[in-house]
Enzyme design. Structure first.
Site, PDB file in Angstrom:
ATOM      1  N   HIS A 235     -55.895  52.464 -69.375  1.00 16.67           N
ATOM      2  CA  HIS A 235     -55.562  53.327 -68.239  1.00 16.67           C
ATOM      3  C   HIS A 235     -54.517  54.343 -68.688  1.00 16.67           C
ATOM      4  CE1 HIS A 235     -54.885  54.793 -64.281  1.00 16.67           C
ATOM      5  NE2 HIS A 235     -53.606  54.467 -64.325  1.00 16.67           N
TER       6      HIS A 235
ATOM      7  N   ASP B 294     -52.510  57.399 -67.877  1.00 18.98           N
ATOM      8  CA  ASP B 294     -51.983  58.322 -66.873  1.00 18.98           C
ATOM      9  C   ASP B 294     -51.793  59.715 -67.446  1.00 18.98           C
ATOM     10  OD1 ASP B 294     -51.461  56.648 -64.487  1.00 18.98           O
ATOM     11  OD2 ASP B 294     -50.186  55.533 -65.877  1.00 18.98           O
TER      12      ASP B 294
ATOM     13  N   ASP C 260     -56.106  52.841 -60.120  1.00 15.87           N
ATOM     14  CA  ASP C 260     -54.649  52.849 -59.964  1.00 15.87           C
ATOM     15  C   ASP C 260     -54.155  53.596 -58.733  1.00 15.87           C
ATOM     16  OD1 ASP C 260     -52.113  52.052 -60.730  1.00 15.87           O
ATOM     17  OD2 ASP C 260     -51.746  53.833 -61.931  1.00 15.87           O
TER      18      ASP C 260
ATOM     19  N   HIS D  56     -52.766  60.846 -60.094  1.00 14.29           N
ATOM     20  CA  HIS D  56     -52.123  59.997 -59.082  1.00 14.29           C
ATOM     21  C   HIS D  56     -50.645  59.717 -59.359  1.00 14.29           C
ATOM     22  CE1 HIS D  56     -53.862  57.222 -62.069  1.00 14.29           C
ATOM     23  NE2 HIS D  56     -52.806  56.475 -61.835  1.00 14.29           N
TER      24      HIS D  56
END
Lengths: 1021, 1021
Positions: A57, A59, A181, A430
């Site tokens: 994941h 970001d 997420d 996000h």
């Protein structure tokens, strides 16, 4: 899944070939390509198939900037380098063809791709083509779902998928959504996924109570009915992950983790195969009880995992090998490397075979709570200025793309456009627009977006010059279009030039009026419209609060105001402004009059056109608004919550922070019961200027030809006294009887009904009265009095958290500071500073009220609000330029002062959502129906748009409809079908496409809320 | 470098082919092989060539066990997984053929290799063969140099290099030594490197004052004259690293480091290419001033680096690229991927071209100090029991290898032998035998070694049965040879059997006598020698201190003692022991008589044979020893230092710890000024049993036919009172006038002169009087009174720290506990526990004294001591077995009771250092000359050994001399030649080989201290 016929495939190849001109990927396309569901590792009948999903994941900015994450710098903040992740995953996948990996964030993938040599690129493509490396979701980033606008979400998917298509071709086309997420999930996002042609979406963060209930009722997987208007077209299979997006406890084999590896040398004293396999199988056995099929998805990854992919894969290899060896010993579990889409396909196969049906969800997953006191509703408001800046970004990106297309700019301007495309893609992340990033990262987002603005300014300058130049052979007439900082009333051109032009471009598909305010140093200006007509202006002094905004670098203490009327659709008008000497006739100095009229209650009454308001002279507070023929008593105040400060050791000690909104107590505190007041009564506008304190002021503004009341507030720096952070709200209190109910928009599109202390799908226990009833207000919040047929709505200029905590009330959180981190990772208290002072925020609410039953003139209240929302989202964009001393006449000789992009305006219920340059001579054109079913008696009906001869600068030579992301021909898209538990029939997607396929005649029919995407080939006129 | 001629190459190919039967590596050998110096990336003339050396320092156990390091488990202790290092390095090297990496520790490499599939193996070999992956040093581990014995160092190199040769062939043959972490450097190690045929050795940890001086005088590189006997043959080029083995500050690009990567996208706000390159070039510019050539070696790595090699290499690629781009801008630096050997070769080329000469070093690099108060002399003693266990391991490994070879065991026993070979290889590691590992790791080393013992016990049982079975067709006569825990007087067989046999194997090349002590439960035993002759025994009660040793699990309170005489070279004798009833004639009960004779001083005088001692009856302390005709007044006491406890924040606050010996103050504390005393006067031995306290006791022992006094002490548990740790020494104080001088051995081989508060090569400033004068005593420490011609020597049974802090004194540290960590990484205070109590240590010192000028009978004192040292290092090994009720006669009928491996004993100055099974029907045979030049008037001369018909069980059919590591024909070995600064001529290695090459006649000539290594093909007799 139904397979494509040969013709379909051929078309696909042609389309892809066309899309891929800039890339060699297309060449490797052939019938033998082994990607897609057929590249999945096979499941084993008669076993519970455990799908091992290796993932990272990544970001797109959070604790570090995008570049820091990509390169792996700033390791003190976080050990994470995406370049190494992709490098090492490629190596690991090449070592064993059974291994699988998914990648999600195209922003990073693209950065990486640009850095690679031919060998690495070829290997990467090979892995894409054999299905080992599957791209899922495929947006530029994994966007937030609460505070993002659907237009920007669609843009960021379109941009990400376009890169994927161009670079890797068909095999890189994502098939599922992966939103693991984001802090809660919107129905609109599910709708977008359905329209992207996805087969399903995977979520993670849902309310802990919801999660419990779904676990116990085996309804973590469901069919999400994602639109209230597009009934059947919008179903999407939705799967909620079991254990965050983490591996089972003890199985994090990442270089960042400390779990023991699998040690399979029986000679070693640390040999642990039996223990590890037992523990894993025990885990999946428990998990099995919460899902309906014999397929289970195990996420094997976490934030920025797989920098050293070998560590993961070596141990996963062993886990799979030794767990499957147990099959000889009657184990019923079969482990395999898989991907979410392969898992979904297996679930689908089993579902079809066993005729399984699935629960249906019609609401959304907001607000998200992770425990009793952790409602993730603070981020709806966190970092309010970057939230506004992002909306400006969207506005200007649409302007930029449209002007680029209309002016027919070429590849030389591509980087300038892409810079803003990419920045906006990043901002959707996000941890970007959400405000949940570290301070230095927020600064970097602003830098990126500013860079995008600057580069697109270059592109728009080129475009405007091309469109506005009467003498295209003479480049010496080039106009230096510039932009102003209108949010702080600062503008180089208007402040310094004796004469200048104002070019106002309208990105909407219909004509609009637009008030223009320009900061100036002098009193007297005259303004000529394109026809040379001198138009009304007034000069208004600036409120002190604006003059005091830290960082404002302007000598202007006043603004001139005029109304730019009837700006053409996708077109502009240029106004000529010049300073005059002496008092001129059109200058109005009616400002700051005391005691105008009073009504029977003794309240002061001011009106402009059909709109009026009343306020109490003593308190300085608003007492009512009359609009659309209805007077509604209203008070409006600024209040604040004190944020809880705790050690985050447990739920009860959770602090209010960047993510979490958690008041210290059940009180809400009034900033000031009174406001000092000044009233400006102009010919064009009326302003009631309120000063509540030295850090809160507001102008309530009425316009002569507008149908809303504007609340233009300036808040900050928030005082840091009193020990707790302060979270500032504006609260509108009316007499409406609203029965615990209010309405908020979903990503700026459809409206969802909210009921206080209630969730549609489980028996709610609320432990946080305010926070637990907060919802994201991306663009609009409203309440209704069903008995009296009255509605009050507040439209916002940016996302904000909002609620209606008592009947008749609307509150919106507009600014916040927190003195503690809420311990969900960001590791910083949210306490923004700018120019050495606490952040000052300026923003606007647009207030609309009236009867939602009766028509007001030719409009309903709904259509009024739709109009306001569109005009505020995609404002007419104001460019200024010096005239270099040219008189109006001289200037007009050299320049086109009015331009229309559309031959005729589109109907009010249809909007050009996207017009942008695509590959070569093609454009991407998106049309949307902006009304919901039953929203408006007239405009909620199907609408046909005739695209014949609609653009002034080009004609459409061919048109192909695609999925929403423009990465696949719509007719080629076939989605996996799942059956609802309820007895509704399946929507036939494929036939549906045929019904609507009027593309050959260029007459496009749109159903309420429908968005249709086309690639059009054009020929310049 | 001189190239090989074709004949040489052919021979090489043949040899390698033979060595590589078990491997397919040999097949890939051909003339086109591109490894070796010719595979080095080229240096650039006219530039300062900066050799970027990518490396990982992989401790074979330290904070984690070997397996934990290999697999990467126990990450809480340290994030390190060697399997991932090699995996990821392979991937990174395959990506770019200019990249280079070195690997050092064969123990890990071999573990990794066993785990790999064919594809990975092929890729690894490819990298070895093209020189990208260079194996350097190549031992099983990177051995310590202070406390290791040369026999074990040679063994561990032989074993490591054999694996390399067999697996990878010629290209994996190491060319340089790489001893970058051991805590000080021995001259003997340099000698071993020279004999391994290496071209140079790289060191790191030298005294900080030495380092300063060498920096300022550009003598970090030198020629090390590594032997006082083998004059010219032993020169080796030695290079001291510049900055530990670390990268320049800011350039640690490892996944474990937080330095920023190189960010080369000029668009990025974090772009840092200029800054990084500037900083690097500034660093090398400074470094350049400390070295003599235009080549610089930069270590790019650290402990367990390159688990994610991509992180390193990507950034090194960029560093090299961008730094070399500066050459266009007049930079004089040229960066290249390199290896230490490639660097050395470049230095050599430049040295030859410019006729450079190099400083000569003749001493060693002990003790190592890293700052004023951090003398790394604690580890000379730390963990004294594992230090002894390791010596037992060497002893038994030699026994095991010899018996394996003599009995002609086959591949079915190979694993059993290899288990101890590998364990001993691991134990040599510089955090194993040093005692600088964590407690749990020490336990794992003991486990490994114990496992090796057990497996070799199986092999020796098979071998002994084969050699001792009269009826080879009848396996039912198999004898169950077992071993005893003699260190704690525990033995299952002797304690429980009424009759049993004792088979004593002598691993020395000459006959020896050996006292046998067996714990028993009864009083009366009779012992028959192989001829059936009943021999003298006595039964002696065990001292209480032994009975109290925690963990001892024996009911025996006494031991029987007998002398096994004239044990044949490489042979055994079996004695038959049976319990008898009643009092038998040979039982002596003379023990514990009070007051024997008294001398004129009133001291008690006891003698046995020619050796006597005196002690004071009141104090219980020794007062003198008479030996070799000289009475020397001597006192011996146990004392202790109190260890400093500090926070390690700076040098002054350095704690005494596992590495560091640092007394709290300048005092040394007496444990007890008196000892209670018991005297045992037997016919074979005399014992003076002293009890100093409840935790220190000692037996001073005289044997009837031995020429040493044995001090057999038991120390522990060390009391933990008083706040500081206690570091226990035994101090022998004599009247010798020793002029600040003493002598210690170097790894059990040559003797080095030590002078108090003095170093031969720089003006020493000592800030730690005791610690700064401590040296490793691997086997012997001595002092001399030059005026009176007297010498006192103490030989040890294990390595200990020792010194002579006042004239006439010898002290040895024998046990220590520390209450604080010394902050050099191990992170634990050294405070050993066993069986829930503080560790109890039992050990022996062998005391020798006399005139070093006069002959004593046919022996010099030197030759006496040489004899003792050998017999204590390679003791005759005692196996016990039940007789299953057979009488002596019956047993003798079925079994051979005496076996000689050698037809005749070797001369006293020559020893078979190694006899072990090699590939197929070949053996490895090493002969050593055990005397130094001028050590003994007779034995220090060259010696010829005739190998014709020397072994009883086989004859030698062919013989090839190799380098010391047995991985290259000696005649093929050519070393790089460097010129000494001093005017000595170069030794012609190649001609030297010819001079000594008498292999054809099997008459081998050995010069003093020479070791010659042969592969012999044998035919069983």
């Amino acid at each position: 899944m139904k397979r494509m016929n040969l013709t379909q495939k051929w078309l696909l190849v042609i389309l892809v070939w066309k899309f891929s001109l800039a890339s060699s990927a297309a060449i490797s396309y052939d019938e033998g390509s082994s990607c897609g569901y057929k590249s999945c590792n096979p499941v084993k009948d008669g076993f519970v198939n455990v799908h091992i999903v290796a993932h990272s994941h990544d970001d797109v900015g959070w604790l570090k900037t995008v570049d820091q994450y990509y390169y792996g710098s700033n390791s003190d903040n976080q050990k994470a380098g995406v370049q190494y992740i992709i490098d090492s995953v490629v190596d690991s996948l090449l070592r064993d063809s059974s291994r699988r990996f998914i990648y999600v964030e195209t922003a990073f993938l693209w950065k990486w791709w640009l850095d690679q040599n031919d060998k690495m690129r070829a290997q990467f493509k090979q892995l894409i083509e054999n299905g080992q490396l599957e791209i899922i979701s495929g947006g530029w980033s994994m966007n937030d779902e609460a505070v993002t606008h659907y237009q920007s979400i669609i843009d960021q998917f379109t941009w990400g998928m376009r890169k994927l298509n161009e670079t890797f071709g068909k095999c890189a086309r994502p098939k599922v959504g992966w939103q693991i997420d984001p802090f809660g999930h919107s129905r609109e996002m599910a709708f977008i996924f359905s329209q992207l042609g996805f087969d399903g979406v995977f979520l993670n963060r849902i309310d802990y109570q919801d999660q419990d209930k779904r676990r116990s009722s085996s309804s973590l997987e469901m069919i999400w009915k994602s639109s209230g208007s597009l009934e059947n077209n919008s179903d999407i299979f939705t799967s909620v992950l079991y254990n965050h997006y983490s591996p089972p406890p003890g199985f994090c084999f990442d270089i960042l983790c400390n779990d023991d590896p699998i040690i399979d040398n029986p000679e070693s004293p640390d040999y642990n195969v039996e223990r590890k396999v037992n523990s894993f199988l025990q885990y999946v056995e428990t998990m099995k009880t919460n899902y309906r099929t014999n397929n289970l998805l195990i996420t094997m990854g976490n934030d920025f995992n797989y920098q050293d992919a070998d560590v993961w894969f070596k141990n996963l290899d062993k886990l799979i090998k030794y767990a499957n060896q147990r099959q000889n010993d009657s184990s019923k579990y079969n482990l395999l490397y898989s991907t979410p889409s392969c898992y979904l396909n297996a679930v689908h196969d089993e579902s079809s075979k066993k005729k399984l049906t699935w629960p249906v969800k019609t609401d959304d997953f907001f607000p998200y709570a992770s425990d009793d006191h952790s409602y993730w509703t603070g981020y709806f408001t966190s970092r309010p200025t970057i939230k506004r800046f992002e909306r400006e970004g969207n506005n200007f990106l649409q302007v930029c793309k449209q002007l680029y297309a209309l002016a027919g700019l070429g590849s030389e301007e591509e980087d300038n456009l892409n810079s803003l495309r990419e920045a906006m893609g990043v901002l959707q992340h996000h941890d970007a627009i959400t405000g949940t990033e570290k301070q230095h990262v927020a600064a970097d987002y602003a830098r990126l977006l500013n860079r995008g603005f600057n580069q697109c300014s270059t592109a728009t300058k080129t475009a405007l010059n091309k469109l506005a130049n009467n003498d295209t052979n003479n480049s010496s007439t080039a106009v230096e279009y510039q932009q102003c900082q209108f949010n702080i009333s600062e503008c180089t051109v208007s402040e310094n030039e004796n004469s200048f032009v104002v070019t106002i471009y309208n990105p909407l598909s219909r004509p609009v009026n637009n008030y223009v305010r320009l900061p100036v140093l002098h009193d007297n200006y005259e303004v000529h419209d394109p026809e040379g007509k001198k138009i009304a202006t007034e000069t208004i002094s600036l409120p002190k609060a604006i003059l005091n905004i830290p960082g404002r670098d302007s000598k202007a203490t006043q603004e001139i105001l005029f109304l730019a009327e009837n700006l053409p659709p996708l077109g502009f008008k240029t106004y000529y402004v010049s300073k005059t000497e002496g008092v001129v006739s059109n200058k109005t100095h009616q400002e700051f009059q005391a005691n105008p009229n009073k009504n029977s209650n003794g309240d002061v009454e001011v009106t402009k056109g059909d709109i009026g308001l009343t306020y109490n002279e003593e308190t300085g507070l608003l007492t009512g608004i009359k609009m659309n023929g209805e007077y509604i008593p209203i008070t409006q105040k600024f209040l604040l919550y004190r944020g809880f400060i705790g050690n985050n050791g447990n739920s009860a000690n959770r602090s209010s922070g960047a993510y979490i909104f958690r008041p210290n107590d059940s009180n809400v505190y009034t900033v000031s019961e009174k406001a000092t007041i000044e009233t400006y009564l102009g010919s064009l506008i009326v302003e009631i200027r309120q000063t509540f304190s030295d850090w809160i002021s507001q102008t309530i503004r009425l316009y002569c030809s507008e149908n809303f009341v504007e609340f233009d507030w300036i808040v900050g720096p928030i005082p840091t006294d009193g020990g707790n952070g302060k979270e500032i709200i504006t609260r509108y209190t009316t007499t409406l009887k609203t029965n615990s109910t209010f309405y908020t928009d979903s990503n700026g599109k459809e409206i969802l009904k909210r009921v206080r202390n209630f969730r549609p799908t489980w028996d709610l226990n609320v432990f946080e009265n305010a926070s637990g009833n907060y919802y994201p207000v991306t663009s609009k919040i409203s309440i209704r009095d069903e008995t009296n047929g009255l509605e009050v709505a507040v439209l916002t200029d940016r996302p904000e958290g909002g609620s209606s905590l008592s009947d008749g009330e609307i509150e919106l959180m507009i600014h916040r500071n927190c003195f503690a981190d809420d311990s969900f990772g960001v590791g910083e208290a949210l306490n923004e500073y700018a120019y050495g002072k606490g952040l000052v925020v300026r923003g606007s609410h647009y207030f609309s009220s009236g009867s939602f039953l009766k028509l007001t003139g030719d409009q309903t209240l709904a259509s009024q609000q739709k109009d306001i929302a569109q005009r505020k989202l995609l404002r007419a964009w104001t460019f200024l330029a010096p005239t270099d001393g040219l008189s109006f006449k001289e200037y007009k000789e050299k320049h086109v002062l009015q331009y229309e992009g559309l031959v005729k305006a589109l109907p009010k219920n249809v909007q050009i959502l996207t017009l942008e340059p695509w590959i070569d001579q093609s454009f991407l054109l998106r049309l949307e129906h902006v009304f919901e079913v039953n929203e408006d008696p007239h405009w909620s009906s199907n609408q046909i748009v005739d695209l014949n001869d609609i653009f002034t600068s080009f004609e459409i030579t061919s048109i192909e409809e695609t999925t929403l992301g423009a990465n696949q021909l719509l007719k080629e898209n076939e989605r996996l079908y799942f059956t609802r538990e309820t007895n509704e029939c399946r929507f036939d997607w494929k036939n549906a496409n045929k019904i609507y396929d009027a593309t050959k005649k260029l007459k496009i029919e749109l159903m309420p809320m429908q968005i249709r995407t086309f690639i059009i080939d054009i020929k310049k006129k």
